[in-house]
Design an enzyme around this catalytic site. Structure first.
Site, short mmCIF file in Angstrom:
data_model
loop_
_atom_site.label_atom_id
_atom_site.label_comp_id
_atom_site.label_asym_id
_atom_site.label_seq_id
_atom_site.Cartn_x
_atom_site.Cartn_y
_atom_site.Cartn_z
N GLY A 1 -5.39 5.37 68.21
CA GLY A 1 -6.67 5.96 67.84
C GLY A 1 -7.63 4.85 67.45
O GLY A 1 -7.22 3.74 67.11
N GLY B 1 -1.90 6.94 68.98
CA GLY B 1 -2.71 7.91 69.70
C GLY B 1 -2.49 7.92 71.20
O GLY B 1 -2.66 8.96 71.85
N GLU C 1 2.63 2.94 62.87
CA GLU C 1 1.73 3.34 61.77
C GLU C 1 2.15 2.89 60.38
O GLU C 1 1.29 2.76 59.50
CB GLU C 1 1.52 4.86 61.79
CG GLU C 1 0.70 5.38 62.98
CD GLU C 1 1.54 5.67 64.22
OE1 GLU C 1 2.75 5.39 64.20
OE2 GLU C 1 0.98 6.18 65.20
N ASP D 1 2.09 9.98 63.61
CA ASP D 1 1.46 11.29 63.80
C ASP D 1 1.39 11.64 65.29
O ASP D 1 2.30 11.31 66.03
CB ASP D 1 0.09 11.31 63.10
CG ASP D 1 -0.91 10.34 63.70
OD1 ASP D 1 -0.51 9.43 64.45
OD2 ASP D 1 -2.13 10.49 63.43
C1 QUE Z 1 -0.87 0.34 64.00
C2 QUE Z 1 -1.71 1.24 64.62
C3 QUE Z 1 -2.71 0.81 65.49
C4 QUE Z 1 -2.82 -0.55 65.75
C5 QUE Z 1 -1.96 -1.46 65.13
C6 QUE Z 1 -1.00 -1.01 64.27
C7 QUE Z 1 -3.64 1.71 66.13
C8 QUE Z 1 -4.64 1.14 66.99
C9 QUE Z 1 -4.68 -0.24 67.21
C10 QUE Z 1 -5.64 -0.91 68.03
C11 QUE Z 1 -5.27 -2.05 68.73
C12 QUE Z 1 -6.19 -2.74 69.50
C13 QUE Z 1 -7.48 -2.32 69.59
C14 QUE Z 1 -7.87 -1.18 68.86
C15 QUE Z 1 -6.96 -0.50 68.10
O1 QUE Z 1 -3.77 -1.04 66.59
O2 QUE Z 1 -3.57 2.94 65.95
O3 QUE Z 1 -9.15 -0.79 68.95
O4 QUE Z 1 -8.42 -2.99 70.34
O5 QUE Z 1 -5.51 1.96 67.57
O6 QUE Z 1 -0.15 -1.88 63.66
O7 QUE Z 1 -1.58 2.56 64.36
#
Ligand code: QUE
Length: 354
Positions: A68, A116, A139, A147
């Protein structure tokens, strides 16, 4: 808003509806706008007799979907914005729409698939892993809990592997994802374009399920040897407990490199997240899908409360990127049963389904 701006491309190729998650620079991380574009399209496609199946994939070479857009949720939480309520609300409703989708739903997991992104794929009928899959529910590293239906699908993994994935955020490749039932097939990335063409060219007007099964099987290869297989007995022994403290003690008593690495990883996670996630899976074991999502929504809203580990976790992992979160409480013993129980109390506005 144009499709391009919404971060999702929607296409129709004969009997196949094609969804492309289109934020490649952000590893296709899922925004509220993407959810609000995708959800009504799936509702329309479900009712459209001329459409036989849906295929969903990520743009670029790196990711299906990294999760997400938790950075935007983080900002809203700091600024008092509504996104902390609305994002999870709409995301879990979309997860449910995929769960009840009446036609084949084929997700192409060619790269990073976390959080997500798992929720956009796991509830569909066909989850196609490639050799580039990096699957995780990470998470507990950001003060959340697994989730998007983790209550449902992690509790359906063999033995204690679901709880192992939930607490550690372990990264899986294609063979392990297939061995745990998270992926249904493995197709080499070089054959994905041909698979999509075959699905679009097929007659899906009759038995779409049978046709998709046959075409996917024609493109699939043997999944290979899962790297977790030699550790299954340790996982099932050490993660069989109903407290995080007992799990850590069992890993300490176990000895060996795998138990030591697992312990070292767990010691970096949010103590609150670990206890909440364990309670989530154990309490969620007998729940139907809708009740599981109602419970997860309560947990999501509890995680948004000011001062919770979510804000520090996102700061450490995605904002400052120092990967040195200072969790509060900092130790497992300071996280009381009453604190864990507080996460399961009804939300201000409950997520309910008719
Ligand atoms: C745990 C997470 C997420 C995460 C890293 C975690 C997560 C998520 C992102 C993420 C990674 C790269 C991106 C971005 C988001 O990293 O939910 O926009 O460019 O979206 O350790 O839950």
């Amino acid at each position: 808003m144009s499709e391009e701006e919404s971060g999702v491309l929607l296409d129709r190729n004969n009997g196949l509806g094609v969804v492309t998650l289109n934020r490649p620079k952000a590893l296709n991380a899922l925004t509220l706008e993407m959810i609000e574009t995708l959800d009504p399209q799936l509702a329309e496609w479900a009712a459209d007799d001329s459409l036989g199946a849906v295929l969903i994939k990520g743009a670029g070479e790196k990711a299906f979907c990294a999760g997400g857009d938790v950075r935007a949720v983080w900002r809203a939480g700091k600024d008092g914005g509504d996104l902390t309520k609305l994002f999870f609300w709409e995301e879990y409703r979309l997860n449910r729409r995929i769960h009840v989708f009446p036609k084949p739903y084929v997700a192409i997991l060619d790269g990073v698939t976390m959080g997500g992104g798992v929720g956009l794929s796991i509830h569909g009928s066909h989850r196609i892993a490639t050799e580039r899959l990096m699957f995780a529910m990470p998470e507990t590293a950001i003060g959340l809990f697994p989730d998007v239906g983790g209550t449902w699908f992690l509790n359906r993994c063999p033995g204690e592997t679901g709880l192992y994935l939930a607490l550690t955020g372990a990264r899986l490749g294609a063979a392990d994802a297939a061995a745990l039932g998270l992926a249904t097939h493995v197709v080499p990335s070089e054959r994905i374009a041909a698979l999509e063409e075959a699905l679009a060219a097929a007659d899906l007007s009759g038995d779409a399920r049978g046709a998709v099964d046959r075409i996917v099987a024609e493109h699939a290869v043997h999944a290979g040897e899962p790297t977790l297989a030699p550790h299954r007995a340790v996982i099932d022994r050490c993660f069989a407990y109903d407290s995080v403290e007992e799990i850590l003690a069992a890993l300490e008593a176990e000895g060996g490199a795998f138990a030591a690495e697992t312990l070292a990883g767990l010691r970096k996670k949010s103590p609150t997240s670990m206890k909440v996630s364990l309670a989530q899976l154990r309490r969620g074991r007998g729940l139907d899908f809708d009740s599981a999502m109602t419970m997860e929504y309560r947990l999501s809203q509890a995680c948004m409360r000011p001062g919770s580990d979510f804000y520090e976790g996102i700061r450490a992992v995605l904002v400052d990127k120092d990967h040195a979160p200072r969790w509060t409480p900092a130790t497992l013993e300071e996280v009381s049963d009453a604190m864990v129980d507080g996460f399961f109390q009804p939300a201000e506005r409950e997520l309910l389904f008719d």
